[in-house]
Design a protein around this motif. Sequence first.
Motif, PDB file in Angstrom:
ATOM      1  N   CYS A  94       0.870  -1.128   0.054  1.00  0.00           N
ATOM      2  CA  CYS A  94      -0.029  -0.086  -0.152  1.00  0.00           C
ATOM      3  C   CYS A  94       0.878   1.346   0.065  1.00  0.00           C
ATOM      4  O   CYS A  94       0.507   2.273  -0.610  1.00  0.00           O
ATOM      5  CB  CYS A  94      -0.905  -0.227   1.169  1.00  0.00           C
ATOM      6  N   GLY A  95       2.222   0.993   0.639  1.00  0.00           N
ATOM      7  CA  GLY A  95       3.029   2.365   0.437  1.00  0.00           C
ATOM      8  C   GLY A  95       3.050   3.290   1.611  1.00  0.00           C
ATOM      9  O   GLY A  95       3.741   4.227   1.801  1.00  0.00           O
ATOM     10  N   PHE A  96       2.036   3.011   2.693  1.00  0.00           N
ATOM     11  CA  PHE A  96       1.801   3.888   3.711  1.00  0.00           C
ATOM     12  C   PHE A  96       3.000   3.919   4.634  1.00  0.00           C
ATOM     13  O   PHE A  96       3.682   5.149   4.804  1.00  0.00           O
ATOM     14  CB  PHE A  96       0.645   3.652   4.478  1.00  0.00           C
ATOM     15  N   CYS A  97       3.679   3.038   5.049  1.00  0.00           N
ATOM     16  CA  CYS A  97       4.911   2.842   5.788  1.00  0.00           C
ATOM     17  C   CYS A  97       6.171   3.202   5.032  1.00  0.00           C
ATOM     18  O   CYS A  97       7.211   3.529   5.749  1.00  0.00           O
ATOM     19  CB  CYS A  97       5.113   1.543   6.340  1.00  0.00           C
ATOM     20  N   THR A  98       6.123   3.359   3.684  1.00  0.00           N
ATOM     21  CA  THR A  98       7.262   3.393   2.820  1.00  0.00           C
ATOM     22  C   THR A  98       8.100   4.732   3.216  1.00  0.00           C
ATOM     23  O   THR A  98       9.445   4.493   3.451  1.00  0.00           O
ATOM     24  CB  THR A  98       7.018   3.478   1.209  1.00  0.00           C
ATOM     25  N   PRO A  99       7.673   5.829   3.437  1.00  0.00           N
ATOM     26  CA  PRO A  99       8.523   6.887   3.456  1.00  0.00           C
ATOM     27  C   PRO A  99       9.306   6.710   4.771  1.00  0.00           C
ATOM     28  O   PRO A  99      10.616   6.866   4.801  1.00  0.00           O
ATOM     29  CB  PRO A  99       7.628   8.115   3.858  1.00  0.00           C
TER      30      PRO A  99
END
Lengths: 162, 262
Positions: free
Chosen positions: A100-105
């Motif tokens: 989903c990319g939410f944690c990616t940063p």
Amino acid sequence: MTKITMTVNGKSYSGEVEGRTLLVNFLRETLSLTGTHVGCDTSQCGACTVHVNGQNVKSCTMFAIEADGADVTTVEGIAAPDGTLSTVQQAFQDYHGLQCGFCTPGMIMTATKLLENNPKPTEHEVREYLEGNICRCTGYHNIVKAIMAASGQEVTPVAAAE
Amino acid sequence: MHNFELVKPTTVEEAVAALQGDDAQPLSGGQTLIPTMKQRLAGSEQLVSLTGIASMQGVTISGSTITIGGATTHATVSAEVAATYPALSALAGRIGDPAVRNRGTIGGSVANNDPAACYPSAVLASGATVVTNSREIAADDFFQGMFATDLEEGEIITAVRFPVPEKASYQKFEQPASRFSLVGVFVAKFADGVRVAVTGAGEDGVFRWAEAEAALSANFSAAAVEALDLPSEALITDLHGTAEYRAHLIKVLTKRGVNEAV
């Protein structure tokens, strides 16, 4: 209100903040740098991780006034100015280190700092360093693979579960 | 979070003066205080940040004494004492997670005296001295129960001074969600005896296990602990474990600490 000034991704910014304004709110709402995410807002998940004076911190658990005069790097400052991804970012893309990319940063900021401090970590060291970054999609395997790849080390076909 | 004024003094004197104000509270790394304020379990009109005070930063090693400024982060402590006091370094290097260790401070942790925090066990087992803006407090007098210490209102921990033991070990049985210790045991062997401090388990917070200290002072071996039976009265029972379970862990971790002390 207190006036603060800080360098973010190499550029100087000023703004007026309340005592309670968190660094992450200043970055997102005043500077419109929304790459830094607020996940849990309780210091657990690490989605808000940024670098302050060269150290990875949770920007939801630091007041903006405490970063007055600091040198801050957010995920927007990791790629080259022409858009070329950093080694860590490219590895996350190559090894599908996100869903989903939410944690990616937060993952990118933490992984970048890990490899600065420890350029050739073991898989165990990678997992241990990610203790404060929670991902609810990937089961971490591809994130660990991406970081191992970014460090120039061999990536095992299936990462061992711990 | 309710709003407040945040001031950033640069000397201990300025901080002490600022804390004389009505409803003022010190802020160190904020890794406990900020989440607590978000839940509105804490709050005040004024926060006095201690992290900009240069004299409260850093680690000084002189002979067999380590002095750690109150506003020194866990990450800095872990790096700076690695060669001199490996058990303390390992303890600091396993608090929370890397980002938390870059903000959280020894003074904040010791002043808060969370019953499951790691640092109080090291301070108590080492027989360290808590140095404040006005006096020096022996570890045995400092910790006064869950979240309670000998500190007066507005008193600031400026440093913690550790004597370095001959060998020591911190054994942490981690509660994986909070990363606090479910039980932590710090064993420190000095020339004149052994001190054993337990965190995460006592209803009154960190405590010394006197029987283990006597047994280990006579015979520093895991076998000396084997014969002991720690009563579970006055130990914590919560959703993570019963008092009996904690009593068992204390004994197991003490033995591990003896075996792995360096």
